[in-house]
Design a protein around this motif. Structure first.
Motif, PDB file in Angstrom:
ATOM      1  N   PHE A  98      26.482  51.134  26.994  1.00  0.00           N
ATOM      2  CA  PHE A  98      26.105  51.275  25.589  1.00  0.00           C
ATOM      3  C   PHE A  98      27.163  52.007  24.761  1.00  0.00           C
ATOM      4  CE2 PHE A  98      22.128  51.199  28.094  1.00  0.00           C
ATOM      5  CZ  PHE A  98      21.628  49.999  27.636  1.00  0.00           C
ATOM      6  N   ASP A  99      27.869  52.962  25.353  1.00  0.00           N
ATOM      7  CA  ASP A  99      28.902  53.683  24.608  1.00  0.00           C
ATOM      8  C   ASP A  99      30.207  52.895  24.668  1.00  0.00           C
ATOM      9  OD1 ASP A  99      30.052  55.706  23.098  1.00  0.00           O
ATOM     10  OD2 ASP A  99      30.650  56.858  24.862  1.00  0.00           O
ATOM     11  N   SER A 100      30.190  51.765  24.002  1.00  0.00           N
ATOM     12  CA  SER A 100      31.335  50.858  23.996  1.00  0.00           C
ATOM     13  C   SER A 100      31.370  50.117  22.668  1.00  0.00           C
ATOM     14  CB  SER A 100      31.250  49.854  25.158  1.00  0.00           C
ATOM     15  OG  SER A 100      30.071  49.081  25.062  1.00  0.00           O
ATOM     16  N   ARG A 101      32.433  49.373  22.455  1.00  0.00           N
ATOM     17  CA  ARG A 101      32.595  48.621  21.209  1.00  0.00           C
ATOM     18  C   ARG A 101      32.924  47.162  21.521  1.00  0.00           C
ATOM     19  NH1 ARG A 101      36.823  52.309  17.924  1.00  0.00           N
ATOM     20  NH2 ARG A 101      37.825  52.319  19.973  1.00  0.00           N
ATOM     21  N   VAL A 102      32.828  46.331  20.497  1.00  0.00           N
ATOM     22  CA  VAL A 102      33.157  44.922  20.623  1.00  0.00           C
ATOM     23  C   VAL A 102      34.113  44.558  19.494  1.00  0.00           C
ATOM     24  CG1 VAL A 102      32.272  42.556  20.606  1.00  0.00           C
ATOM     25  CG2 VAL A 102      30.934  44.380  21.669  1.00  0.00           C
ATOM     26  N   VAL A 103      35.211  43.900  19.845  1.00  0.00           N
ATOM     27  CA  VAL A 103      36.112  43.359  18.842  1.00  0.00           C
ATOM     28  C   VAL A 103      35.934  41.841  18.857  1.00  0.00           C
ATOM     29  CG1 VAL A 103      38.109  43.176  20.404  1.00  0.00           C
ATOM     30  CG2 VAL A 103      38.480  43.398  17.935  1.00  0.00           C
ATOM     31  N   PHE A 104      35.949  41.228  17.682  1.00  0.00           N
ATOM     32  CA  PHE A 104      35.681  39.800  17.577  1.00  0.00           C
ATOM     33  C   PHE A 104      36.253  39.277  16.268  1.00  0.00           C
ATOM     34  CE2 PHE A 104      32.235  42.271  15.860  1.00  0.00           C
ATOM     35  CZ  PHE A 104      31.874  41.642  14.687  1.00  0.00           C
ATOM     36  N   ALA A 131      35.153  40.322  22.479  1.00  0.00           N
ATOM     37  CA  ALA A 131      35.762  41.035  23.605  1.00  0.00           C
ATOM     38  C   ALA A 131      35.148  42.425  23.670  1.00  0.00           C
ATOM     39  CB  ALA A 131      37.276  41.125  23.438  1.00  0.00           C
ATOM     40  N   TRP A 132      34.620  42.764  24.829  1.00  0.00           N
ATOM     41  CA  TRP A 132      33.933  44.034  25.026  1.00  0.00           C
ATOM     42  C   TRP A 132      34.939  45.085  25.469  1.00  0.00           C
ATOM     43  CZ3 TRP A 132      28.412  42.618  26.598  1.00  0.00           C
ATOM     44  CH2 TRP A 132      27.510  43.629  26.213  1.00  0.00           C
ATOM     45  N   SER A 133      34.855  46.265  24.896  1.00  0.00           N
ATOM     46  CA  SER A 133      35.755  47.351  25.289  1.00  0.00           C
ATOM     47  C   SER A 133      35.315  47.956  26.610  1.00  0.00           C
ATOM     48  CB  SER A 133      35.768  48.441  24.217  1.00  0.00           C
ATOM     49  OG  SER A 133      34.635  49.293  24.335  1.00  0.00           O
ATOM     50  N   PRO A 134      36.204  48.689  27.276  1.00  0.00           N
ATOM     51  CA  PRO A 134      35.739  49.562  28.358  1.00  0.00           C
ATOM     52  C   PRO A 134      34.825  50.640  27.765  1.00  0.00           C
ATOM     53  CG  PRO A 134      38.141  49.333  28.362  1.00  0.00           C
ATOM     54  CD  PRO A 134      37.650  48.757  27.072  1.00  0.00           C
ATOM     55  N   LEU A 135      34.135  51.365  28.627  1.00  0.00           N
ATOM     56  CA  LEU A 135      33.403  52.527  28.143  1.00  0.00           C
ATOM     57  C   LEU A 135      34.372  53.473  27.450  1.00  0.00           C
ATOM     58  CD1 LEU A 135      30.944  53.491  31.019  1.00  0.00           C
ATOM     59  CD2 LEU A 135      30.341  52.641  28.754  1.00  0.00           C
ATOM     60  N   LEU A 136      33.903  54.096  26.381  1.00  0.00           N
ATOM     61  CA  LEU A 136      34.727  55.083  25.697  1.00  0.00           C
ATOM     62  C   LEU A 136      34.845  56.323  26.587  1.00  0.00           C
ATOM     63  CD1 LEU A 136      33.325  54.588  22.094  1.00  0.00           C
ATOM     64  CD2 LEU A 136      35.201  53.393  23.245  1.00  0.00           C
ATOM     65  N   ASP A 137      35.690  57.279  26.189  1.00  0.00           N
ATOM     66  CA  ASP A 137      35.968  58.424  27.047  1.00  0.00           C
ATOM     67  C   ASP A 137      34.679  59.072  27.530  1.00  0.00           C
ATOM     68  OD1 ASP A 137      35.733  58.928  24.313  1.00  0.00           O
ATOM     69  OD2 ASP A 137      36.531  60.942  24.513  1.00  0.00           O
ATOM     70  N   THR A 138      34.607  59.338  28.839  1.00  0.00           N
ATOM     71  CA  THR A 138      33.400  59.828  29.473  1.00  0.00           C
ATOM     72  C   THR A 138      33.717  61.050  30.341  1.00  0.00           C
ATOM     73  OG1 THR A 138      32.569  57.559  29.575  1.00  0.00           O
ATOM     74  CG2 THR A 138      31.462  59.184  30.930  1.00  0.00           C
ATOM     75  N   PRO A 139      33.257  62.256  30.012  1.00  0.00           N
ATOM     76  CA  PRO A 139      32.532  62.543  28.773  1.00  0.00           C
ATOM     77  C   PRO A 139      33.481  62.495  27.586  1.00  0.00           C
ATOM     78  CG  PRO A 139      33.023  64.584  29.890  1.00  0.00           C
ATOM     79  CD  PRO A 139      33.467  63.478  30.829  1.00  0.00           C
ATOM     80  N   PRO A 140      32.977  62.223  26.388  1.00  0.00           N
ATOM     81  CA  PRO A 140      33.856  62.186  25.221  1.00  0.00           C
ATOM     82  C   PRO A 140      34.592  63.509  25.065  1.00  0.00           C
ATOM     83  CG  PRO A 140      31.674  61.352  24.700  1.00  0.00           C
ATOM     84  CD  PRO A 140      31.574  61.970  26.057  1.00  0.00           C
ATOM     85  N   SER A 141      35.875  63.434  24.804  1.00  0.00           N
ATOM     86  CA  SER A 141      36.687  64.647  24.720  1.00  0.00           C
ATOM     87  C   SER A 141      36.262  65.539  23.572  1.00  0.00           C
ATOM     88  CB  SER A 141      38.165  64.258  24.564  1.00  0.00           C
ATOM     89  OG  SER A 141      38.341  63.442  23.416  1.00  0.00           O
TER      90      SER A 141
END
Length: 457
Positions: free
Chosen positions: A170-176, A434-444
Protein backbone atom coordinates in the motif's frame (compact mmCIF):
# COMPACT_ATOMS: atom_id res chain seq x y z
CA UNK A 1 0.97 -20.02 -2.99
CA UNK A 2 -0.18 -20.25 0.59
CA UNK A 3 -1.01 -17.49 3.05
CA UNK A 4 -1.10 -17.91 6.80
CA UNK A 5 -4.21 -16.06 7.90
CA UNK A 6 -4.48 -15.85 11.66
CA UNK A 7 -8.19 -16.40 11.97
CA UNK A 8 -10.11 -16.38 15.22
CA UNK A 9 -10.47 -19.65 17.05
CA UNK A 10 -14.25 -19.39 16.82
CA UNK A 11 -13.95 -19.24 13.04
CA UNK A 12 -11.84 -22.38 13.19
CA UNK A 13 -14.50 -24.07 15.29
CA UNK A 14 -17.28 -22.93 12.94
CA UNK A 15 -15.52 -24.35 9.90
CA UNK A 16 -14.70 -27.59 11.70
CA UNK A 17 -18.26 -27.98 12.95
CA UNK A 18 -19.70 -27.25 9.52
CA UNK A 19 -17.49 -29.88 7.93
CA UNK A 20 -18.21 -32.41 10.63
CA UNK A 21 -21.97 -31.83 10.52
CA UNK A 22 -21.92 -32.47 6.80
CA UNK A 23 -20.45 -35.90 7.61
CA UNK A 24 -22.69 -36.56 10.63
CA UNK A 25 -19.78 -36.19 13.07
CA UNK A 26 -18.98 -33.98 16.04
CA UNK A 27 -15.86 -31.95 15.48
CA UNK A 28 -13.56 -31.07 18.36
CA UNK A 29 -12.88 -27.36 18.87
CA UNK A 30 -9.27 -26.32 18.42
CA UNK A 31 -9.17 -22.92 20.05
CA UNK A 32 -6.28 -20.60 19.43
CA UNK A 33 -4.88 -22.42 16.41
CA UNK A 34 -3.88 -20.36 13.34
CA UNK A 35 -5.43 -21.49 10.08
CA UNK A 36 -3.51 -22.02 6.83
CA UNK A 37 -5.72 -21.19 3.88
CA UNK A 38 -5.13 -22.12 0.24
CA UNK A 39 -6.22 -19.06 -1.74
CA UNK A 40 -5.13 -19.62 -5.33
CA UNK A 41 -8.26 -21.54 -6.27
CA UNK A 42 -10.49 -18.63 -5.30
CA UNK A 43 -12.03 -20.20 -2.20
CA UNK A 44 -10.92 -17.76 0.50
CA UNK A 45 -13.62 -15.97 2.46
CA UNK A 46 -12.39 -12.47 3.36
CA UNK A 47 -11.51 -11.94 7.00
CA UNK A 48 -14.08 -9.84 8.87
CA UNK A 49 -12.21 -6.90 10.39
CA UNK A 50 -13.70 -4.16 12.55
CA UNK A 51 -11.95 -0.85 11.89
CA UNK A 52 -12.96 1.58 14.61
CA UNK A 53 -12.66 5.26 13.54
CA UNK A 54 -9.41 6.60 14.95
CA UNK A 55 -9.68 9.47 17.41
CA UNK A 56 -8.12 12.91 16.93
CA UNK A 57 -7.34 15.13 13.94
CA UNK A 58 -7.33 13.13 10.67
CA UNK A 59 -8.25 10.04 12.71
CA UNK A 60 -11.41 9.23 10.77
CA UNK A 61 -9.59 9.95 7.49
CA UNK A 62 -6.81 7.52 8.39
CA UNK A 63 -9.20 4.72 9.30
CA UNK A 64 -11.16 5.29 6.07
CA UNK A 65 -8.00 4.95 3.97
CA UNK A 66 -6.97 1.80 5.83
CA UNK A 67 -10.44 0.35 5.31
CA UNK A 68 -10.35 1.08 1.58
CA UNK A 69 -6.88 -0.43 1.19
CA UNK A 70 -7.72 -3.65 2.99
CA UNK A 71 -11.04 -4.07 1.17
CA UNK A 72 -9.37 -3.70 -2.26
CA UNK A 73 -6.84 -6.38 -1.36
CA UNK A 74 -9.65 -8.97 -1.40
CA UNK A 75 -8.45 -10.62 1.81
CA UNK A 76 -10.40 -8.42 4.22
CA UNK A 77 -14.02 -7.35 4.58
CA UNK A 78 -14.29 -4.29 6.86
CA UNK A 79 -17.47 -4.41 8.91
CA UNK A 80 -19.99 -1.56 8.88
CA UNK A 81 -19.22 0.72 11.87
CA UNK A 82 -22.97 1.22 12.36
CA UNK A 83 -23.08 -2.29 13.80
CA UNK A 84 -20.35 -1.75 16.41
CA UNK A 85 -21.53 -2.27 19.99
CA UNK A 86 -18.45 -0.88 21.73
CA UNK A 87 -17.50 2.69 20.88
CA UNK A 88 -14.96 5.18 22.17
CA UNK A 89 -12.00 2.79 22.22
CA UNK A 90 -8.73 4.47 23.19
CA UNK A 91 -5.15 3.25 23.01
CA UNK A 92 -5.09 2.98 26.80
CA UNK A 93 -7.64 0.17 26.84
CA UNK A 94 -8.11 -3.30 25.40
CA UNK A 95 -11.39 -4.04 23.60
CA UNK A 96 -14.39 -5.62 25.30
CA UNK A 97 -13.83 -8.87 23.43
CA UNK A 98 -17.32 -10.45 23.71
CA UNK A 99 -18.87 -7.35 22.15
CA UNK A 100 -16.72 -7.88 19.05
CA UNK A 101 -17.14 -11.63 18.74
CA UNK A 102 -20.88 -11.05 19.04
CA UNK A 103 -20.86 -9.17 15.72
CA UNK A 104 -18.49 -11.63 14.03
CA UNK A 105 -15.34 -9.50 14.03
CA UNK A 106 -12.28 -11.71 13.55
CA UNK A 107 -9.93 -8.77 14.14
CA UNK A 108 -10.37 -5.34 15.75
CA UNK A 109 -8.32 -2.30 14.74
CA UNK A 110 -8.42 1.04 16.54
CA UNK A 111 -6.10 3.97 17.09
CA UNK A 112 -5.69 7.63 17.82
CA UNK A 113 -3.91 10.77 16.64
CA UNK A 114 -2.21 13.03 19.19
CA UNK A 115 -0.70 16.42 18.27
CA UNK A 116 2.82 17.26 19.38
CA UNK A 117 4.09 20.64 20.47
CA UNK A 118 6.27 20.89 17.35
CA UNK A 119 3.24 20.52 15.06
CA UNK A 120 3.81 16.89 14.23
CA UNK A 121 1.40 14.04 14.95
CA UNK A 122 1.76 10.81 16.90
CA UNK A 123 -0.41 8.13 15.28
CA UNK A 124 -0.78 4.92 17.25
CA UNK A 125 -2.86 1.82 16.62
CA UNK A 126 -3.57 -1.63 18.02
CA UNK A 127 -4.83 -4.76 16.29
CA UNK A 128 -6.51 -7.46 18.40
CA UNK A 129 -7.81 -10.99 17.92
CA UNK A 130 -11.06 -10.86 19.92
CA UNK A 131 -11.49 -14.65 19.99
CA UNK A 132 -8.07 -15.41 21.42
CA UNK A 133 -8.23 -12.13 23.36
CA UNK A 134 -4.71 -11.05 22.55
CA UNK A 135 -2.90 -8.28 20.72
CA UNK A 136 -1.68 -9.08 17.22
CA UNK A 137 0.39 -5.94 16.67
CA UNK A 138 0.71 -2.30 17.69
CA UNK A 139 2.69 0.58 16.23
CA UNK A 140 3.18 4.28 16.68
CA UNK A 141 4.24 6.63 13.89
CA UNK A 142 5.32 10.24 14.19
CA UNK A 143 4.83 12.41 11.13
CA UNK A 144 3.87 15.83 9.87
CA UNK A 145 0.27 16.88 9.41
CA UNK A 146 0.62 16.49 5.64
CA UNK A 147 1.73 12.86 5.91
CA UNK A 148 -1.47 11.43 7.38
CA UNK A 149 -2.37 9.56 4.19
CA UNK A 150 1.12 8.08 4.00
CA UNK A 151 0.73 6.91 7.60
CA UNK A 152 -2.57 5.22 6.66
CA UNK A 153 -0.79 3.27 3.93
CA UNK A 154 1.96 2.24 6.37
CA UNK A 155 -0.64 1.02 8.86
CA UNK A 156 -2.32 -0.96 6.07
CA UNK A 157 1.00 -2.60 5.20
CA UNK A 158 1.62 -3.60 8.81
CA UNK A 159 -1.83 -5.19 9.11
CA UNK A 160 -1.62 -6.94 5.75
CA UNK A 161 1.76 -8.46 6.59
CA UNK A 162 0.73 -9.50 10.10
CA UNK A 163 -2.43 -11.22 8.89
CA UNK A 164 -1.24 -12.78 5.61
CA UNK A 165 2.46 -13.39 6.14
CA UNK A 166 3.25 -11.49 2.93
CA UNK A 167 4.74 -8.04 2.49
CA UNK A 168 2.22 -5.26 1.96
CA UNK A 169 2.06 -3.01 -1.09
CA UNK A 170 0.00 0.00 0.00
CA UNK A 171 2.86 2.44 0.66
CA UNK A 172 3.74 2.65 -3.00
CA UNK A 173 2.99 4.72 -6.09
CA UNK A 174 1.98 4.12 -9.69
CA UNK A 175 3.30 5.96 -12.73
CA UNK A 176 1.22 5.76 -15.90
CA UNK A 177 0.11 7.62 -19.01
CA UNK A 178 -3.11 9.55 -18.37
CA UNK A 179 -5.35 10.43 -21.30
CA UNK A 180 -7.74 13.28 -22.02
CA UNK A 181 -9.70 14.43 -25.06
CA UNK A 182 -11.08 12.57 -28.05
CA UNK A 183 -9.40 9.98 -30.25
CA UNK A 184 -8.71 12.64 -32.86
CA UNK A 185 -7.47 15.17 -30.33
CA UNK A 186 -5.97 13.15 -27.49
CA UNK A 187 -3.56 14.52 -24.92
CA UNK A 188 -1.48 12.11 -22.88
CA UNK A 189 0.73 12.97 -19.94
CA UNK A 190 3.16 11.13 -17.74
CA UNK A 191 1.33 10.96 -14.41
CA UNK A 192 2.10 9.66 -10.93
CA UNK A 193 -0.31 8.88 -8.10
CA UNK A 194 -0.50 6.96 -4.85
CA UNK A 195 -1.36 3.29 -5.41
CA UNK A 196 -4.98 4.02 -4.43
CA UNK A 197 -5.27 6.73 -7.08
CA UNK A 198 -5.01 9.76 -4.81
CA UNK A 199 -2.64 12.71 -5.26
CA UNK A 200 -2.27 12.43 -9.06
CA UNK A 201 0.44 14.73 -10.43
CA UNK A 202 1.28 15.48 -14.07
CA UNK A 203 4.98 15.09 -14.84
CA UNK A 204 4.75 16.19 -18.49
CA UNK A 205 2.60 18.84 -20.17
CA UNK A 206 1.06 16.91 -23.06
CA UNK A 207 3.31 18.25 -25.83
CA UNK A 208 4.85 14.79 -26.42
CA UNK A 209 3.46 11.28 -26.76
CA UNK A 210 4.52 9.35 -23.66
CA UNK A 211 5.05 5.59 -23.65
CA UNK A 212 6.30 2.80 -21.38
CA UNK A 213 7.10 4.48 -18.04
CA UNK A 214 8.88 2.18 -15.61
CA UNK A 215 10.37 2.48 -12.12
CA UNK A 216 13.84 1.53 -11.03
CA UNK A 217 13.45 -1.30 -8.54
CA UNK A 218 16.56 -0.20 -6.63
CA UNK A 219 15.66 3.50 -6.44
CA UNK A 220 11.92 4.20 -6.06
CA UNK A 221 12.37 7.85 -7.08
CA UNK A 222 13.89 7.02 -10.50
CA UNK A 223 11.81 6.31 -13.61
CA UNK A 224 12.43 5.88 -17.31
CA UNK A 225 10.04 6.45 -20.22
CA UNK A 226 9.83 7.09 -23.96
CA UNK A 227 8.80 10.47 -25.37
CA UNK A 228 7.83 10.84 -29.03
CA UNK A 229 7.99 14.24 -30.70
CA UNK A 230 7.39 15.34 -34.29
CA UNK A 231 10.81 14.20 -35.43
CA UNK A 232 12.35 12.29 -32.54
CA UNK A 233 11.95 9.46 -30.06
CA UNK A 234 13.91 9.61 -26.83
CA UNK A 235 14.38 7.60 -23.67
CA UNK A 236 14.42 9.76 -20.58
CA UNK A 237 15.54 9.21 -17.02
CA UNK A 238 13.73 11.29 -14.42
CA UNK A 239 14.36 11.73 -10.72
CA UNK A 240 11.00 12.18 -9.02
CA UNK A 241 12.53 13.89 -5.99
CA UNK A 242 14.61 16.51 -7.76
CA UNK A 243 12.68 16.68 -11.05
CA UNK A 244 15.93 16.32 -12.98
CA UNK A 245 15.33 14.78 -16.43
CA UNK A 246 18.00 13.59 -18.85
CA UNK A 247 17.99 11.83 -22.21
CA UNK A 248 19.96 8.66 -22.87
CA UNK A 249 21.05 10.26 -26.12
CA UNK A 250 20.10 10.17 -29.79
CA UNK A 251 19.75 6.81 -31.52
CA UNK A 252 19.58 5.87 -35.18
CA UNK A 253 16.00 4.65 -35.17
CA UNK A 254 12.92 4.76 -32.96
CA UNK A 255 13.33 3.59 -29.38
CA UNK A 256 10.80 1.49 -27.45
CA UNK A 257 10.04 -0.15 -24.10
CA UNK A 258 12.89 0.75 -21.72
CA UNK A 259 13.29 -1.32 -18.53
CA UNK A 260 15.75 -1.00 -15.66
CA UNK A 261 17.89 -3.88 -14.47
CA UNK A 262 17.25 -4.83 -10.86
CA UNK A 263 20.37 -2.99 -9.62
CA UNK A 264 19.39 0.15 -11.53
CA UNK A 265 22.69 0.27 -13.42
CA UNK A 266 21.40 -0.79 -16.86
CA UNK A 267 18.44 -0.20 -19.12
CA UNK A 268 17.24 -2.66 -21.76
CA UNK A 269 15.17 -1.33 -24.66
CA UNK A 270 14.42 -1.83 -28.35
CA UNK A 271 15.46 0.15 -31.40
CA UNK A 272 13.52 0.03 -34.70
CA UNK A 273 16.10 0.35 -37.43
CA UNK A 274 16.03 -0.63 -41.10
CA UNK A 275 12.75 -2.51 -40.81
CA UNK A 276 14.03 -4.60 -37.91
CA UNK A 277 13.49 -4.26 -34.16
CA UNK A 278 16.17 -5.51 -31.80
CA UNK A 279 16.94 -5.35 -28.08
CA UNK A 280 19.87 -3.40 -26.68
CA UNK A 281 21.24 -2.80 -23.20
CA UNK A 282 22.89 0.43 -22.06
CA UNK A 283 25.17 0.60 -19.04
CA UNK A 284 24.08 3.83 -17.33
CA UNK A 285 27.49 4.38 -15.75
CA UNK A 286 29.59 4.14 -18.93
CA UNK A 287 26.75 4.76 -21.44
CA UNK A 288 28.10 1.80 -23.41
CA UNK A 289 25.48 0.22 -25.71
CA UNK A 290 25.33 -3.53 -26.41
CA UNK A 291 23.11 -5.30 -28.93
CA UNK A 292 21.48 -8.49 -27.63
CA UNK A 293 19.29 -9.73 -30.51
CA UNK A 294 19.75 -9.79 -34.27
CA UNK A 295 16.97 -12.01 -35.62
CA UNK A 296 14.75 -10.65 -38.40
CA UNK A 297 11.44 -9.37 -37.10
CA UNK A 298 10.37 -7.65 -33.91
CA UNK A 299 12.19 -8.30 -30.63
CA UNK A 300 10.90 -6.00 -27.91
CA UNK A 301 9.53 -5.51 -24.35
CA UNK A 302 12.59 -6.78 -22.46
CA UNK A 303 12.19 -7.38 -18.71
CA UNK A 304 15.03 -8.40 -16.37
CA UNK A 305 14.71 -11.21 -13.86
CA UNK A 306 15.09 -9.95 -10.27
CA UNK A 307 18.60 -11.41 -9.98
CA UNK A 308 19.62 -9.71 -13.24
CA UNK A 309 20.81 -12.93 -14.87
CA UNK A 310 18.05 -13.27 -17.50
CA UNK A 311 15.76 -11.20 -19.71
CA UNK A 312 12.30 -12.16 -20.93
CA UNK A 313 11.07 -10.54 -24.15
CA UNK A 314 8.60 -11.08 -26.95
CA UNK A 315 9.50 -11.81 -30.55
CA UNK A 316 7.67 -12.71 -33.76
CA UNK A 317 10.74 -14.41 -35.26
CA UNK A 318 8.75 -17.67 -35.56
CA UNK A 319 5.91 -15.92 -37.42
CA UNK A 320 3.78 -15.21 -34.35
CA UNK A 321 4.56 -13.21 -31.22
CA UNK A 322 5.83 -15.48 -28.46
CA UNK A 323 7.76 -15.08 -25.23
CA UNK A 324 11.48 -15.82 -25.14
CA UNK A 325 14.10 -15.86 -22.41
CA UNK A 326 17.81 -15.15 -22.81
CA UNK A 327 20.79 -14.60 -20.56
CA UNK A 328 21.53 -10.99 -19.71
CA UNK A 329 24.33 -10.94 -22.30
CA UNK A 330 21.97 -12.07 -25.09
CA UNK A 331 23.06 -15.70 -25.23
CA UNK A 332 20.85 -18.76 -24.84
CA UNK A 333 17.74 -17.35 -26.49
CA UNK A 334 14.85 -19.81 -26.28
CA UNK A 335 11.03 -19.69 -26.49
CA UNK A 336 9.03 -20.36 -23.33
CA UNK A 337 5.36 -19.68 -24.22
CA UNK A 338 3.58 -22.83 -25.34
CA UNK A 339 -0.08 -22.04 -25.93
CA UNK A 340 -1.95 -20.75 -28.94
CA UNK A 341 -2.51 -17.06 -29.62
CA UNK A 342 0.01 -14.23 -29.43
CA UNK A 343 2.03 -13.27 -26.35
CA UNK A 344 3.30 -9.76 -25.67
CA UNK A 345 4.35 -7.36 -22.90
CA UNK A 346 6.10 -9.79 -20.53
CA UNK A 347 6.95 -8.59 -17.01
CA UNK A 348 9.06 -10.58 -14.59
CA UNK A 349 7.63 -10.81 -11.08
CA UNK A 350 9.66 -9.19 -8.27
CA UNK A 351 9.56 -12.59 -6.53
CA UNK A 352 11.30 -14.14 -9.55
CA UNK A 353 9.06 -17.18 -9.99
CA UNK A 354 6.44 -15.82 -12.40
CA UNK A 355 6.18 -13.85 -15.64
CA UNK A 356 3.05 -11.82 -16.43
CA UNK A 357 2.00 -11.27 -20.03
CA UNK A 358 -0.73 -10.10 -22.39
CA UNK A 359 -2.25 -12.78 -24.60
CA UNK A 360 -4.59 -12.29 -27.54
CA UNK A 361 -6.66 -14.75 -29.50
CA UNK A 362 -10.25 -15.51 -30.40
CA UNK A 363 -11.16 -11.84 -30.48
CA UNK A 364 -10.23 -11.26 -26.82
CA UNK A 365 -7.24 -10.10 -24.82
CA UNK A 366 -6.13 -11.62 -21.55
CA UNK A 367 -3.76 -10.95 -18.69
CA UNK A 368 -1.99 -14.07 -17.53
CA UNK A 369 1.00 -15.47 -15.67
CA UNK A 370 3.32 -18.42 -16.21
CA UNK A 371 6.26 -19.92 -14.42
CA UNK A 372 9.66 -18.59 -15.42
CA UNK A 373 10.26 -21.69 -17.57
CA UNK A 374 6.94 -21.24 -19.41
CA UNK A 375 5.03 -23.94 -17.57
CA UNK A 376 1.89 -23.44 -15.49
CA UNK A 377 0.23 -20.81 -17.65
CA UNK A 378 -2.88 -19.28 -16.04
CA UNK A 379 -5.23 -16.60 -17.34
CA UNK A 380 -6.25 -14.14 -14.62
CA UNK A 381 -8.43 -11.70 -16.55
CA UNK A 382 -9.98 -11.44 -20.03
CA UNK A 383 -11.91 -8.68 -21.79
CA UNK A 384 -12.44 -6.91 -25.08
CA UNK A 385 -8.96 -5.38 -24.85
CA UNK A 386 -6.32 -5.25 -22.13
CA UNK A 387 -2.56 -4.92 -22.14
CA UNK A 388 0.61 -3.98 -20.30
CA UNK A 389 0.68 -5.97 -17.02
CA UNK A 390 2.93 -4.69 -14.26
CA UNK A 391 3.53 -6.15 -10.80
CA UNK A 392 2.79 -4.81 -7.34
CA UNK A 393 5.98 -4.74 -5.24
CA UNK A 394 4.94 -7.84 -3.27
CA UNK A 395 4.31 -9.93 -6.41
CA UNK A 396 0.70 -10.68 -5.40
CA UNK A 397 -1.19 -8.29 -7.73
CA UNK A 398 -0.91 -7.22 -11.36
CA UNK A 399 -2.04 -3.87 -12.74
CA UNK A 400 -2.95 -3.47 -16.42
CA UNK A 401 -4.92 -1.24 -18.79
CA UNK A 402 -8.37 -2.37 -19.95
CA UNK A 403 -10.27 -0.74 -22.82
CA UNK A 404 -13.97 -0.89 -23.63
CA UNK A 405 -15.38 -1.14 -27.14
CA UNK A 406 -16.04 2.59 -26.94
CA UNK A 407 -12.34 3.31 -26.50
CA UNK A 408 -12.43 4.19 -22.80
CA UNK A 409 -9.21 2.90 -21.18
CA UNK A 410 -8.85 2.51 -17.42
CA UNK A 411 -6.36 0.98 -15.03
CA UNK A 412 -7.35 -2.35 -13.44
CA UNK A 413 -5.84 -4.80 -10.97
CA UNK A 414 -6.09 -8.56 -10.52
CA UNK A 415 -4.62 -10.83 -7.85
CA UNK A 416 -2.84 -14.11 -8.53
CA UNK A 417 -5.93 -16.17 -7.81
CA UNK A 418 -7.85 -14.28 -10.50
CA UNK A 419 -10.77 -13.78 -8.12
CA UNK A 420 -10.04 -10.15 -7.16
CA UNK A 421 -10.46 -8.12 -10.35
CA UNK A 422 -11.29 -4.45 -9.95
CA UNK A 423 -10.75 -1.03 -11.43
CA UNK A 424 -7.77 0.65 -9.81
CA UNK A 425 -8.22 3.68 -7.57
CA UNK A 426 -7.40 6.30 -10.22
CA UNK A 427 -10.70 7.48 -11.72
CA UNK A 428 -9.39 8.93 -14.97
CA UNK A 429 -8.38 7.30 -18.23
CA UNK A 430 -4.94 5.78 -18.31
CA UNK A 431 -2.60 3.26 -19.90
CA UNK A 432 0.88 1.80 -19.36
CA UNK A 433 0.82 1.48 -15.56
CA UNK A 434 4.01 0.77 -13.62
CA UNK A 435 4.01 0.05 -9.90
CA UNK A 436 6.82 1.43 -7.75
CA UNK A 437 8.73 -0.58 -5.18
CA UNK A 438 7.67 0.03 -1.61
CA UNK A 439 8.76 3.46 -0.46
CA UNK A 440 11.49 3.72 2.18
CA UNK A 441 10.69 1.34 5.04
CA UNK A 442 10.61 2.69 7.65
CA UNK A 443 10.28 6.11 6.02
CA UNK A 444 13.37 8.15 6.82
CA UNK A 445 11.23 11.13 7.75
CA UNK A 446 8.77 9.18 9.90
CA UNK A 447 9.39 8.22 13.49
CA UNK A 448 7.99 4.81 14.43
CA UNK A 449 7.89 2.25 17.19
CA UNK A 450 6.50 -1.29 17.44
CA UNK A 451 4.65 -2.66 20.43
CA UNK A 452 4.51 -6.18 21.82
CA UNK A 453 2.70 -9.04 20.08
CA UNK A 454 0.92 -11.13 22.71
CA UNK A 455 -0.83 -13.59 20.35
CA UNK A 456 0.86 -16.96 19.95
CA UNK A 457 1.80 -17.85 16.39
Amino acid sequence: MRLNLLLASAAVVAMSVSSAQAQGQTAPAQAGQPVEVEIDQGVLKPLQIAIVPFTGDHGADISNVVSGNLRRSGFFEPLNPAGFIETGLTLANAPNFPQWTQIGAQAVLYGGVTPRGDGRLDVGFRLYDPYRQCQLVSYQFTATQEQWRRIAHKISDVIYQRMTGETGFFDSRVVFVSEEGTQLNRINRLTIADQDGFNPTYLTQGDEIIMSPRFSTSQPDEITYVALGKDYSRIYLRNLTTGRTESLGEFDGQVLAPRFSNDGNKIAFSIIRGGNTDIYVMDLRSRQLSRLTSDPGIDTSPSFSPDGSQIVFNSDRSGQARLYVMRADGSGQRPISRGGGTYTAPAWSPTGNLIAFTKSGGGRFSTGVMNADGSGERILSSSYFEEGPNWAPNGRYVMFARQTRGGDTRLWTVDLSGRVVAQAGYNGRGTDPAWSPLLDTPPSNLGYGQGADSCPS
